[in-house]
Design a protein around this motif. Sequence first.
Motif, PDB file in Angstrom:
ATOM      1  N   PRO A  97       0.828  -1.216   0.000  1.00 53.59           N
ATOM      2  CA  PRO A  97       0.000   0.000   0.000  1.00 53.59           C
ATOM      3  C   PRO A  97       0.856   1.257   0.000  1.00 53.59           C
ATOM      4  O   PRO A  97       1.994   1.258   0.487  1.00 53.59           O
ATOM      5  CB  PRO A  97      -0.807  -0.113   1.301  1.00 53.59           C
ATOM      6  N   PRO A 118      -7.242   6.863  -0.201  1.00 53.01           N
ATOM      7  CA  PRO A 118      -6.266   5.906  -0.735  1.00 53.01           C
ATOM      8  C   PRO A 118      -6.203   5.957  -2.262  1.00 53.01           C
ATOM      9  O   PRO A 118      -7.077   6.521  -2.932  1.00 53.01           O
ATOM     10  CB  PRO A 118      -6.817   4.549  -0.266  1.00 53.01           C
ATOM     11  N   ASP A 122      -5.195   0.585  -3.786  1.00 53.73           N
ATOM     12  CA  ASP A 122      -5.412   0.367  -2.351  1.00 53.73           C
ATOM     13  C   ASP A 122      -6.896   0.243  -2.024  1.00 53.73           C
ATOM     14  O   ASP A 122      -7.290  -0.565  -1.173  1.00 53.73           O
ATOM     15  CB  ASP A 122      -4.805   1.518  -1.545  1.00 53.73           C
ATOM     16  N   GLN A 126      -8.482  -3.012  -0.292  1.00 59.88           N
ATOM     17  CA  GLN A 126      -9.253  -2.876   0.946  1.00 59.88           C
ATOM     18  C   GLN A 126     -10.658  -3.448   0.784  1.00 59.88           C
ATOM     19  O   GLN A 126     -11.185  -4.099   1.697  1.00 59.88           O
ATOM     20  CB  GLN A 126      -9.332  -1.409   1.358  1.00 59.88           C
ATOM     21  N   PHE A 211      -1.742  -1.883   5.691  1.00 60.25           N
ATOM     22  CA  PHE A 211      -2.660  -0.764   5.513  1.00 60.25           C
ATOM     23  C   PHE A 211      -2.683   0.131   6.753  1.00 60.25           C
ATOM     24  O   PHE A 211      -2.775   1.353   6.640  1.00 60.25           O
ATOM     25  CB  PHE A 211      -4.072  -1.270   5.202  1.00 60.25           C
TER      26      PHE A 211
END
Length: 482
Positions: A97, A118, A122, A126, A211
């Motif tokens: 990330p 983000p 990313d 997620q 993350f």
Amino acid sequence: MNIGAPWPSLIEANARVLDMQTKLHHWAASDPDRCFDDLYNLVYDPSFLVVAWNRVRANKGARTAGVDGIAPRSLDGQVGDFLDGLRDGLKARRFVPTPVRERMISKGGGKLRRLGIPTVADRVVQALLKLVLEPIFEADFKPCSYGFRPQRRAQDAIAEVHFLGTRPRNYEWVFEADIEACFDQISHSALMGRVRQRVGDKRVLRLVKMFLKAGILSEDGVNRNTITGTPQGGILSPLLANIALSVLDEHFTDKWEALGPEWTRAKHRRNGGATMRIIRYADDFLIMVNGTRDDAEALWDEVAAVLEPMGLRLSVEKTGVVHISEGLDFLGWRIQRRRQRGQTGKEVVYTYPSKKSLASVMGKVRSLTRRNKHRTLANLLHAVNRVLRGWCNYFRHGVSKATFSYLDRFAFWRVVGWLRKRHAGLNWGNLHRRYLPNWEVRDGKVELFRPQTVPVERYRYRGTRIPTPWTSDTSETPAPAA
């Protein structure tokens, strides 16, 4: 959405993902001690990737770019190549990330809230993690939690407050709490400890931890490490926050269950003991007490002790104890027990829009109806209608009719004022004939939304009868006794 071969269609992908999520949820619910140690193959599964991309692309933030300067909607036409590269990176465990782009937004009262944006990759990863982890942890989450959970909404939390505050349940004292900078202060080690109770796959745990540690690129261009917290704005953050804050739900649920069945709880109350119920929506929560003010005040130390291992603490300024007859604000609602109209001596709990909520929507309408905001009346009506319709839909399950009428008059005359300023050369007669036929504000087929026409209906308390997307409707299950 159809990306093309070899990727499955969205319909096929949704069916595959739902089937797998249902299995994960069933396994987690049937074995509370099960630790899942082979989940990573789902993270780069083509069906999961297609569904995750579709959710990111359909999100209202799809026009916003992260630090890479790429917005999800700008990738249309290149989705296949993007997902191919992302899948290869995940499969080879090369994916790392990048820091989120910081954006400070107004929180009210002059305070600011940090929002993290983000990158596209990313966001998709997620979303993948959420698709895999959510069915597992939903099996453990308690019914008293409502925020950022599937098929649950703020109205359910308000309905439970109404249910508990109404006689004969009579939970009169309310400990209304606020966690100081909750999303910024959650301890990473404590959070990961709770995730490990259910997830044993080290590859998935590594992704989640990366993350959390990805960092923030601030608005002034400075990179900052994130040693605590889950930056708001990420798709995974609400789920992680719920995992962390479920310590509160579990603590008060255990206390409730330790009192035994209804007859032992009633005996406990007759002997001067107190019973307590927590209602939580993300980091906003209330604890309703059937007892005395001292019982409610004692919750300060108890709640602080539960939150401390998670690195969290209560806000001294925003936490306190009130009686339900004094009234309190929760999730935009004003909740207060008052004498019922037309009934001598009978008191009931009323829920209606708070003054702060009304002031907020009026401020938005006022801002939209400034003279130079829109080029045409139709553009103005589209923008105002969107605000009014969303606000009224949220508050239509309370005692809101008088508030809707007040807001209706305010919005109508603000739009009329905009017309008079925009067309200063027209006299009132011509303005009325052209833009206000039958006292309705319209431009072609676009008409001003009228809040006073919104029907008000009671929202029924669903208790434990709220199904997940992976279980059948449990509507026959009775609501818990109080």
